[in-house]
Design an enzyme around this catalytic site. Structure first.
Site, short mmCIF file in Angstrom:
data_model
loop_
_atom_site.label_atom_id
_atom_site.label_comp_id
_atom_site.label_asym_id
_atom_site.label_seq_id
_atom_site.Cartn_x
_atom_site.Cartn_y
_atom_site.Cartn_z
N GLY A 68 0.85 -1.22 -0.18
CA GLY A 68 0.02 -0.01 -0.21
C GLY A 68 0.78 1.16 -0.16
O GLY A 68 0.57 2.07 -0.60
N ASN A 149 -8.79 3.71 7.79
CA ASN A 149 -8.57 2.63 8.38
C ASN A 149 -8.62 2.62 9.96
O ASN A 149 -8.69 1.64 10.50
CB ASN A 149 -6.59 2.41 8.27
CG ASN A 149 -6.29 3.78 8.40
OD1 ASN A 149 -6.53 4.94 7.78
ND2 ASN A 149 -5.17 4.04 9.47
N GLN A 177 -8.06 -0.36 2.96
CA GLN A 177 -8.90 -0.89 3.81
C GLN A 177 -10.27 -1.61 3.04
O GLN A 177 -10.86 -1.98 3.81
CB GLN A 177 -9.28 -0.12 4.95
CG GLN A 177 -8.17 0.34 5.67
CD GLN A 177 -7.80 -0.84 6.78
OE1 GLN A 177 -8.56 -1.58 7.16
NE2 GLN A 177 -6.51 -0.80 7.23
N SER A 197 -3.51 -3.41 -1.04
CA SER A 197 -2.45 -4.10 -0.35
C SER A 197 -3.04 -5.38 -0.05
O SER A 197 -3.94 -5.69 0.86
CB SER A 197 -1.95 -3.14 0.92
OG SER A 197 -1.02 -3.87 1.64
N HIS A 199 -2.15 -7.82 2.32
CA HIS A 199 -2.14 -8.28 3.48
C HIS A 199 -3.40 -8.00 4.58
O HIS A 199 -3.72 -8.34 5.51
CB HIS A 199 -0.96 -8.19 4.42
CG HIS A 199 -0.60 -6.85 5.05
ND1 HIS A 199 -0.76 -6.41 6.16
CD2 HIS A 199 -0.29 -5.34 4.37
CE1 HIS A 199 -0.45 -5.02 6.34
NE2 HIS A 199 -0.25 -4.65 5.37
N THR A 235 12.25 -7.03 -10.20
CA THR A 235 11.98 -8.55 -10.43
C THR A 235 10.66 -8.96 -9.74
O THR A 235 10.65 -8.45 -8.64
CB THR A 235 13.04 -9.41 -10.09
OG1 THR A 235 14.19 -9.27 -10.92
CG2 THR A 235 12.42 -11.09 -10.41
N CYS A 322 0.03 1.71 12.68
CA CYS A 322 1.21 2.45 12.39
C CYS A 322 1.72 3.60 13.07
O CYS A 322 2.70 4.16 12.88
CB CYS A 322 1.03 3.14 10.79
SG CYS A 322 0.16 2.01 9.57
C1 LIG Z 1 -5.49 3.11 4.54
C2 LIG Z 1 -4.25 2.52 4.52
N1 LIG Z 1 -3.26 2.96 3.35
C3 LIG Z 1 -2.13 2.63 3.24
C4 LIG Z 1 -1.62 1.46 4.15
C5 LIG Z 1 -0.08 1.14 4.00
O1 LIG Z 1 -0.19 -0.28 3.41
P1 LIG Z 1 0.94 -1.26 3.50
O2 LIG Z 1 1.03 -1.74 4.87
O3 LIG Z 1 0.71 -2.40 2.41
O4 LIG Z 1 2.17 -0.47 3.14
C6 LIG Z 1 -2.40 1.09 5.16
C7 LIG Z 1 -1.90 0.14 6.18
O5 LIG Z 1 -2.39 0.02 7.49
C8 LIG Z 1 -3.57 1.51 5.13
O6 LIG Z 1 -4.63 1.05 6.29
#
Ligand SMILES: Cc1ncc(COP(=O)(O)O)c(C=O)c1O
Length: 379
Positions: A68, A149, A177, A197, A199, A235, A322
């Site tokens: 992300g 998020n 999200q 993203s 995960h 790659t 984060c």
């Molecule tokens: C809304 C949002 N954007 C971007 C990201 C960043 O994604 P990544 O963890 O894949 O870098 C997150 C991760 O929590 C997110 O919740």
């Protein structure tokens, strides 16, 4: 252990894990011209087709990234560069974006762009009318997250997309999200760029994608060896991409049934936690991610609450993962008008398809008792 932190990351989907395992044997480089390389390239193409099918676009409109943060950074920097080439340097976004967006915008501001961040009101959303009012003749890019998020609000992306298309302004959404959690059709919603993203929907970490509408010619963030049709060098992460595609397919396949279950769990928890005196729900109660429960409890230290819940085997978070460890109150909670004191007593529970009704009851009991205990202790 009860895992209620799916907004931070999700359990790897077993079918995705299986598909990834097969890639360790097939280790060719997709750029190699021999048989092994061709097989890897074939896997990559299949994954691209699967992802495109899930999002309602063409396979060549999917560009694989490392997740992300990279996707958001690329979309914003490249979108801004396209604007600058036309003499347009005004960028519109919101105050409650993820740091992946906000920090990329800060960089662009330092490079001479004018960044305007729209307020999000007490429910944490923006309207298309707000966006329309803020558009200027020199607006080159609008970037508005699909769903927040921290507080789970879902934004009116289709309406904003239509507006931007009508005005001929490039439209990006951070869909990290939302993808895999909500039904999304990039064409119906008039998106030009959408970040995702893996995960966050049962795929592996460190891999993601950007949907780039055909006709939008973004300069690469990483030119490298010209992979991904010159849009993203390096790659390709074949096992990651394969796992991501399978995870997305699985998420979309079960979406309706899972949404019904997870929403019922969420609503049960919201109504139960609302019974706690001096508690307040954060975010839009209606336009809300199925698994998101976010409450602030007056007179409670969020970190103590999280630690005690952790001691009871409940994995939750305060603000976003984060910003965990940050002493500043979350910018999202500040943006919706919570005082720094109230914001500090915030708990985010993000439920997923694995959570059971029994776990919901256990979480409700544990949070209710722990808030009471902390208040008695004056923490
Ligand atoms: C809304 C949002 N954007 C971007 C990201 C960043 O994604 P990544 O963890 O894949 O870098 C997150 C991760 O929590 C997110 O919740």
């Amino acid at each position: 252990m009860i895992y209620a932190d799916n907004g931070a990351t999700t359990r790897l989907n077993p079918a995705a894990a299986q598909a990834m395992l097969a890639c360790w044997e097939e280790y060719g480089n997709p750029s190699s011209l021999h048989e092994m390389g061709r097989r890897a390239a074939q896997k990559l193409w299949q994954a691209r087709e699967t992802m495109a099918g899930c999002l309602g676009c063409q396979p060549n409109e999917i560009v694989f990234t490392s997740g992300g943060t990279e996707g958001d950074t690329w979309a914003l920097r490249a979108g801004a560069a396209l604007g600058k080439a036309q003499g347009k340097t005004h960028i519109l976004s919101t105050v409650f974006e993820h740091p992946a967006v906000l920090n990329a915008l800060k960089q662009l501001e330092g490079e001479g762009f004018t960044v305007e961040l729209l307020p999000v009101g007490s429910l944490g959303t923006v309207t298309a009318a707000q966006v329309e009012e803020a558009l200027r003749p020199d607006t080159c890019l609008v970037s508005i997250m699909y769903a927040n998020n921290e507080i789970g609000s879902i934004l009116p992306i289709g309406e904003i997309g239509t507006l931007c298309r009508t005005h001929g302004v490039l439209f990006h959404s951070d869909g990290v999200q939302a993808v895999g959690q909500l039904p999304i059709s990039v064409k119906d919603e008039n998106l030009d760029l959408l970040t995702l993203s893996a995960h966050k929907f049962g795929g592996p970490k460190g891999v993601g994608a950007v949907y780039v509408r055909e006709g939008v010619s973004l300069p690469p963030l990483l030119p490298g060896g010209g992979q991904e049709q010159g849009r993203r060098g390096g790659t390709e992460n074949v096992p990651g991409v394969v796992g991501m595609a399978v995870a997305l397919e699985e998420s979309v396949k079960n979406l309706e049934e899972r949404t019904r279950r997870v929403t019922a769990l969420r609503d049960g928890l919201i109504s139960g936690l609302s019974q706690i005196p001096d508690s307040v729900l954060n975010g839009d109660p209606i336009h809300r991610l199925p698994g998101n429960v976010n409450f602030s409890f007056a007179g409670v230290e969020g970190e103590s609450l999280l630690a005690l819940l952790d001691g009871e085997g409940i994995c939750a978070s305060g603000g976003s993962a984060c910003s965990a460890g940050s002493i500043h109150p979350s910018h999202v909670l500040t943006a919706i008008g919570r005082s720094p004191e109230l914001a500090r007593g915030t708990l985010r529970l993000t439920l997923g398809g694995d959570n059971t009704p029994e776990e919901g009851e256990e979480i409700l009991r544990a949070v209710t008792e722990t808030v009471e205990l902390l208040r008695r202790m004056g923490k």
